[in-house]
Design a protein around this motif. Structure first.
Motif, PDB file in Angstrom:
ATOM      1  N   VAL A 245       0.742  -1.143  -0.008  1.00 48.71           N
ATOM      2  CA  VAL A 245       0.052   0.058   0.091  1.00 48.71           C
ATOM      3  C   VAL A 245       0.846   1.020  -0.084  1.00 48.71           C
ATOM      4  O   VAL A 245       1.666   1.400   0.757  1.00 48.71           O
ATOM      5  N   GLY A 246       0.555   2.216  -0.933  1.00 43.64           N
ATOM      6  CA  GLY A 246       1.068   3.700  -0.589  1.00 43.64           C
ATOM      7  C   GLY A 246      -0.057   4.519   0.008  1.00 43.64           C
ATOM      8  O   GLY A 246      -1.307   4.157  -0.090  1.00 43.64           O
ATOM      9  N   ILE A 247       0.514   5.389   0.925  1.00 46.16           N
ATOM     10  CA  ILE A 247      -0.456   6.378   1.540  1.00 46.16           C
ATOM     11  C   ILE A 247      -0.106   7.730   1.088  1.00 46.16           C
ATOM     12  O   ILE A 247       0.805   8.162   1.118  1.00 46.16           O
ATOM     13  N   LEU A 248      -1.464   8.513   0.771  1.00 50.85           N
ATOM     14  CA  LEU A 248      -1.231   9.725   0.497  1.00 50.85           C
ATOM     15  C   LEU A 248      -2.023  10.537   1.532  1.00 50.85           C
ATOM     16  O   LEU A 248      -3.343  10.657   1.257  1.00 50.85           O
ATOM     17  N   ALA A 249      -1.483  10.893   2.797  1.00 53.35           N
ATOM     18  CA  ALA A 249      -2.223  11.508   3.769  1.00 53.35           C
ATOM     19  C   ALA A 249      -2.215  12.976   3.831  1.00 53.35           C
ATOM     20  O   ALA A 249      -1.429  13.604   2.904  1.00 53.35           O
ATOM     21  N   PHE A 250      -3.001  13.684   4.299  1.00 54.99           N
ATOM     22  CA  PHE A 250      -3.270  15.028   4.339  1.00 54.99           C
ATOM     23  C   PHE A 250      -2.239  15.667   5.134  1.00 54.99           C
ATOM     24  O   PHE A 250      -1.461  16.393   4.654  1.00 54.99           O
ATOM     25  N   ASP A 251      -2.342  15.519   6.443  1.00 50.01           N
ATOM     26  CA  ASP A 251      -1.202  16.329   7.276  1.00 50.01           C
ATOM     27  C   ASP A 251      -0.463  15.299   8.330  1.00 50.01           C
ATOM     28  O   ASP A 251       0.222  15.606   8.996  1.00 50.01           O
ATOM     29  N   ASN A 252      -0.951  13.939   8.327  1.00 47.59           N
ATOM     30  CA  ASN A 252      -0.235  13.113   9.404  1.00 47.59           C
ATOM     31  C   ASN A 252       0.793  12.233   8.873  1.00 47.59           C
ATOM     32  O   ASN A 252       0.543  11.449   7.961  1.00 47.59           O
ATOM     33  N   ASN A 253       1.772  12.163   9.495  1.00 53.05           N
ATOM     34  CA  ASN A 253       2.830  11.346   8.943  1.00 53.05           C
ATOM     35  C   ASN A 253       3.323  10.009   9.775  1.00 53.05           C
ATOM     36  O   ASN A 253       4.254   9.439   9.718  1.00 53.05           O
ATOM     37  N   ASP A 293       0.408  -1.901  -4.812  1.00 55.72           N
ATOM     38  CA  ASP A 293      -0.688  -2.388  -5.454  1.00 55.72           C
ATOM     39  C   ASP A 293      -1.943  -1.117  -5.336  1.00 55.72           C
ATOM     40  O   ASP A 293      -2.687  -1.378  -6.247  1.00 55.72           O
ATOM     41  N   ILE A 294      -1.914  -0.660  -4.222  1.00 59.06           N
ATOM     42  CA  ILE A 294      -2.823   0.546  -4.053  1.00 59.06           C
ATOM     43  C   ILE A 294      -2.742   1.498  -3.334  1.00 59.06           C
ATOM     44  O   ILE A 294      -1.488   1.404  -2.673  1.00 59.06           O
ATOM     45  N   LEU A 295      -3.042   2.596  -3.863  1.00 61.80           N
ATOM     46  CA  LEU A 295      -3.053   3.908  -3.033  1.00 61.80           C
ATOM     47  C   LEU A 295      -3.834   4.407  -2.342  1.00 61.80           C
ATOM     48  O   LEU A 295      -5.332   4.425  -2.765  1.00 61.80           O
ATOM     49  N   ILE A 296      -3.914   4.502  -0.894  1.00 61.21           N
ATOM     50  CA  ILE A 296      -5.037   4.902  -0.145  1.00 61.21           C
ATOM     51  C   ILE A 296      -4.758   6.450   0.130  1.00 61.21           C
ATOM     52  O   ILE A 296      -3.581   6.896   0.537  1.00 61.21           O
ATOM     53  N   ALA A 297      -5.884   7.448  -0.353  1.00 62.39           N
ATOM     54  CA  ALA A 297      -5.901   8.542  -0.130  1.00 62.39           C
ATOM     55  C   ALA A 297      -6.653   9.303   0.929  1.00 62.39           C
ATOM     56  O   ALA A 297      -7.784   8.829   0.960  1.00 62.39           O
ATOM     57  N   GLU A 298      -6.294  10.286   1.658  1.00 68.51           N
ATOM     58  CA  GLU A 298      -7.198  10.878   2.611  1.00 68.51           C
ATOM     59  C   GLU A 298      -7.744  11.965   1.963  1.00 68.51           C
ATOM     60  O   GLU A 298      -6.952  12.978   1.523  1.00 68.51           O
ATOM     61  N   PRO A 299      -8.913  12.361   2.248  1.00 70.03           N
ATOM     62  CA  PRO A 299      -9.525  13.634   1.648  1.00 70.03           C
ATOM     63  C   PRO A 299      -9.099  14.812   2.522  1.00 70.03           C
ATOM     64  O   PRO A 299      -8.761  14.638   3.830  1.00 70.03           O
TER      65      PRO A 299
END
Ligand code: TXA
Ligand code: MG
Length: 306
Positions: A245-253, A293-299
């Motif tokens: 998984v890849g993560i695209l978070a808004f502000d949290n690392n 495999d997938i990118l999970i992104a946070e609104p």
């Protein structure tokens, strides 16, 4: 070729060639808007369907009347506050604008980009520039000259390098109808900012493939070439335990350390909406070539640019 020779860019455009241009939002793929043959090259280079109209760029509001009919003072009010800047006006077009630019629509999109290099270029030219975002149709918009080079380099004689785009997401598209402002596409100017200028609520026009108020707003858009799910990160992570998984978070690392997370990126560690907008397309692109495999992104928070 990438360079910052504005004079050379102008010469190519005068000959009907394509040039990628920097703007404050994203890079555009520009051609002489009044030259049909030049405009056709844009559609071909981008593999863009002809039903999707192009935005026409000029350097000053005083130019708008040459290309469109302005019936409402609200256009001038908004232009005074936001131009040059990330706003596009959909207006009844004049005959001088070829049908190919507007895909046969009776309206044309006009915008004044807020980037000095491109404003100077526009001043040098005796015609406006038609320019969609400089990416192949359906893919992520470019926010650096290198992004353009990587995807369309072979098809464009020159990419005018104006650095990294400051806004990073496209212009907000508005249409003024009977003294109401309709927003056809959200972008670099927020609904709240527009409402503060006009002193009333705007109408949000929900667009879809079956209701193409802005015909480019198709159900598949900004495709980064990897599957993306948007939502609560922890919930989605638990649903994709056995995947990379890849993560695209808004502000949290804090997601970097999670077990099946290959890579995590944070749009803005300080929670700034403008910083997040500037990084969005660029970070999406970074995941394009990674082994996930997938990118999970946070609104982002649903206000302002968010
Ligand atoms: O920030 C931007 O607007 C960038 C930079 C390069 O200026 N341009 C951009 O162009 O985003 P493009 O082609 O990627 O998206 C333009 C959108 C499309 O969804 C198109 O359908 C819509 O504007 N559009 C253009 N002319 C229109 C018209 N006459 N009526 C309705 N929608 C229109
Ligand atoms: Mg686009």
């Amino acid at each position: 070729m990438i360079g910052s020779d504005q004079k050379y860019a102008a010469e190519l455009l005068m000959q009907g060639e394509l040039v990628a241009i920097p703007t404050e939002t994203v890079y555009g793929l520009a051609a002489n808007a009044l030259n049909e043959d030049a405009v056709i090259n844009i559609f071909e280079a981008k593999q863009r369907p002809k039903f999707d109209p192009l935005i026409v760029h000029t350097h000053d509001v005083s130019e708008f009347e040459k290309f469109a009919i302005i019936e409402s003072d609200l256009v001038y009010q908004l232009a005074e506050r936001f131009c040059p800047g990330p706003i596009t006006f959909i207006l009844p077009k004049r005959d001088i604008i070829p049908d190919i630019v507007t895909s046969g629509h009776e309206t044309v999109g006009l915008r004044i980009p807020n980037h000095q290099l491109t404003l100077d270029l526009l001043k040098r030219l005796s015609f406006p520039l038609a320019a969609p975002s400089a990416n192949p149709f359906g893919f992520t918009s470019p926010t650096t000259a290198l992004h353009v080079q990587n995807q369309l380099g072979e098809k464009i004689p020159y990419i005018l390098d104006g650095g990294k785009c400051e806004v990073g997401i496209e212009s907000t598209i508005v249409k003024v109808v009977d003294d109401e402002v309709e927003v056809l596409r959200l972008g670099g100017i927020s609904v709240e900012e527009i409402e503060s200028v006009i002193g009333k609520r705007v109408k949000r026009v929900k667009t879809s493939s079956s209701n193409p108020a802005a015909p480019g707003m198709l159900s598949s858009h900004y495709n980064p070439g990897v599957k993306v799910e948007v939502g609560d990160i922890e919930k989605l992570l638990s649903e994709h335990r056995n995947q990379k998984v890849g993560i695209l978070a808004f502000d949290n690392n804090r997601y970097e350390s999670f077990e099946n997370v290959t890579e995590a990126k944070v749009l803005s560690p300080t929670g700034s909406l403008s910083e997040a907008a500037q990084n969005l397309f660029s970070y999406l692109r970074d995941f394009q070539n990674s082994d996930i495999d997938i990118l999970i992104a946070e609104p982002a928070p649903a206000k302002g640019l968010g």
